[in-house]
Design an enzyme around this catalytic site. Structure first.
Site, PDB file in Angstrom:
ATOM      1  N   TYR A 233     -35.267  29.204  11.844  1.00 47.03           N
ATOM      2  CA  TYR A 233     -34.176  28.602  11.144  1.00 47.03           C
ATOM      3  C   TYR A 233     -34.423  27.207  10.664  1.00 47.03           C
ATOM      4  O   TYR A 233     -34.477  27.017   9.400  1.00 47.03           O
ATOM      5  CB  TYR A 233     -33.064  28.289  12.395  1.00 47.03           C
ATOM      6  CG  TYR A 233     -31.906  27.476  12.156  1.00 47.03           C
ATOM      7  CD1 TYR A 233     -31.097  27.472  10.878  1.00 47.03           C
ATOM      8  CD2 TYR A 233     -31.736  26.381  12.840  1.00 47.03           C
ATOM      9  CE1 TYR A 233     -30.124  26.531  10.618  1.00 47.03           C
ATOM     10  CE2 TYR A 233     -30.570  25.231  12.700  1.00 47.03           C
ATOM     11  CZ  TYR A 233     -29.991  25.800  11.436  1.00 47.03           C
ATOM     12  OH  TYR A 233     -28.880  24.485  11.264  1.00 47.03           O
TER      13      TYR A 233
ATOM     14  N   LYS B  29     -34.700  26.119   6.828  1.00 44.92           N
ATOM     15  CA  LYS B  29     -33.620  25.082   6.185  1.00 44.92           C
ATOM     16  C   LYS B  29     -34.456  23.843   5.617  1.00 44.92           C
ATOM     17  O   LYS B  29     -34.085  23.236   4.585  1.00 44.92           O
ATOM     18  CB  LYS B  29     -32.848  24.446   7.339  1.00 44.92           C
ATOM     19  CG  LYS B  29     -31.879  25.218   7.739  1.00 44.92           C
ATOM     20  CD  LYS B  29     -30.893  25.645   6.785  1.00 44.92           C
ATOM     21  CE  LYS B  29     -29.756  24.529   6.656  1.00 44.92           C
ATOM     22  NZ  LYS B  29     -28.669  25.052   5.773  1.00 44.92           N
TER      23      LYS B  29
END
Length: 490
Positions: free
Chosen positions: A237, A241
């Site tokens: 994640y 990002k």
């Protein structure tokens, strides 16, 4: 930084919102329609194959939510007319060029009319499939930037990232951008196009070997963790990002861009009403597990600081930042959290849980209240492994021996326990960086925004986003935990 009334800024504006069925996007939509019904248009990008499917998702996953009850009460019979007039649904997906918008007339309207873009589309699973996370969080950000460049009137783009792109770094974490190819551990070679190629090659290899869909999912999850840790990030994640931020910074050209990095987002503090939440997030799953009597120990540094921020404050900061950076080329980073201005300790969080569930015990399936007590605190991974070994692994070993002696009579019990232990160990490994996180998030840029907004007459009572005003005891015991419990019992 000059700005005036935020309400006036929103009037007659046309805004594109990606990830429109997400938690923050719903709160953003509700806020805009409630405080400025004279907004011109809100284009909402929903992942859907066609207009009919988009309408169905919008009704079920957005407008049908309890979140909109205040707006419905305010508008009365005019509510549906307001939504029909102001909201235009856009079936598509940010993983594709032109955001997957197939309707050429609709695309032309968007290019001609959009004044501002808020990119809220993301997958937030720590161990998401690498192909999925790369497509949405990184390449999706690239597609949004490229789409923005086609919009002839666009004045500002707000890209919502996460404060935890910093990885496991400790100390004061500053509001600085990441340069393309920058890594957290100094390992060279990070390249987004190369990562895309790694994904394609792995998928081709798995499909050539006729791997099942389940095996492909498992392999792609593992690949994501491997690629993240290779360059110093703890999970897929935050790695993807971070790459998304890099692409935004590299491709923005003269587009006015705001990158907002929220910390752990919790239920609404005040608007449209306190305690609205959707989904059981990391700290919420701990609270629910504890309330149900299933969480008897806590892993983490109780003296450490946990950085949480209510969702309505995040949305307010997005709106104010959007108003402040209209037609100002360049990129600014804002970290939206509480660890500097109003730090919350894990020990306090533990106390709030005990207080709430003692006064409002969870009622189990038998209709009896669950009695909770103080949680055993494990202050290191070593103490956690000892705890698991003594409590579960010895039992597992015993079942293994009994299985051998009794012709696998206990095989079902053994496999079930083994599966549960592996699940817990994987979860702990995923969350470990945050349970022992040593950083605090500098918000100097955001404080300058707050000051500029106050001094220029912006409606800061309506667009509040200063965590200093939060009484954590009151917030958790009277707002957040009750909101989570209500959501779980729906």
């Amino acid at each position: 930084m000059e700005m005036g009334s935020v309400i006036q800024f929103l009037e007659k504006k046309t805004i594109l919102v990606t990830g429109a069925t997400g938690f923050l996007a719903k709160i953003f939509l509700e806020k805009i329609l409630r405080v400025q019904p004279n907004v011109k248009k809100l284009f909402l990008l929903l992942r859907a194959p066609d207009a009919k499917a988009a309408t169905h998702r919008f009704r079920d996953e957005v407008i049908g939510k309890d979140l909109f009850r205040v707006l419905k009460e305010k508008c009365g019979s005019d509510f549906n007319a307001l939504v029909s007039e102001k909201v235009t649904l856009v079936p598509g997906d940010i993983i594709y060029d032109d955001l997957g918008v197939k309707d050429s007339n609709l695309k032309r309207q968007m290019f001609d009319q959009i004044d501002a873009i808020v990119n809220l589309a993301a997958t937030t699973k720590f161990d998401e499939r690498y192909d999925v996370a790369l497509g949405i969080n990184a390449l999706g950000a690239k597609n949004v930037i490229n789409f923005a460049k086609e919009c002839r009137k666009v004045q500002v783009l707000v890209h919502v990232s996460t404060a935890y792109v910093c990885g496991e770094r400790g100390g004061l974490i500053q509001e600085k951008p990441y340069q393309m190819g920058e890594t957290l551990n100094g390992v060279a070679g990070l390249d987004v196009d190369a990562e895309k190629k790694v994904v394609e090659e792995k998928l081709n290899e798995l499909r050539a070997g006729r791997a099942t869909e389940e095996a492909i999912t498992s392999a792609m999850k593992e690949l994501g963790i491997q690629r993240a840790t290779r360059y110093g990030w703890p999970n897929t994640y935050v790695f993807t990002k971070a790459m998304g931020e890099m692409l935004v910074g590299q491709l923005k050209e003269d587009l006015p861009v705001v990158t907002l990095r929220p910390t752990i987002i919790t239920s609404t503090y005040k608007e449209p009403f306190p305690g609205w939440v959707e989904g059981v997030r990391t700290i919420d799953s701990l609270a629910v597990g504890y309330g149900k009597g299933k969480l008897t120990c806590f892993l983490g540094d109780v003296k450490g600081i946990i950085d949480v921020i209510p969702a309505d404050m995040v949305v307010n900061s997005i709106i104010v930042a959007m108003a402040a950076h209209v037609n100002q080329p360049g990129e600014v980073i804002y970290q939206m959290g509480s660890s500097v201005r109003n730090p919350l300790k894990y020990s306090s969080l533990k106390d709030y849980g005990l207080k709430y569930f003692t006064e409002h015990p969870w009622i189990n399936k038998d209709g009896k209240p669950v009695i909770v007590g103080p949680v055993k605190v494990l202050g290191s991974m070593a103490s956690f492994r000892r705890y698991m070994a003594l409590r579960y692994l010895l039992l597992l070993k015993g079942l293994e021996l009994a299985n051998a002696a009794f012709c696998k009579y206990f095989q079902g019990t053994y496999l079930d326990l083994n599966r549960k232990i592996k699940f817990v160990m994987r979860l702990i490994e995923l969350y470990r960086p945050y349970l022992f996180f040593k950083g605090v998030f500098d918000d100097m840029n955001l404080e300058k925004l707050r000051i500029a907004a106050r001094e220029s007459g912006a409606e800061m009572d309506m667009f509040y986003f200063d965590p200093k005003c939060i009484n954590w005891d009151d917030y958790f015991t009277n707002i957040h935990i009750p909101g989570v419990v209500k959501y779980v019992f729906k």
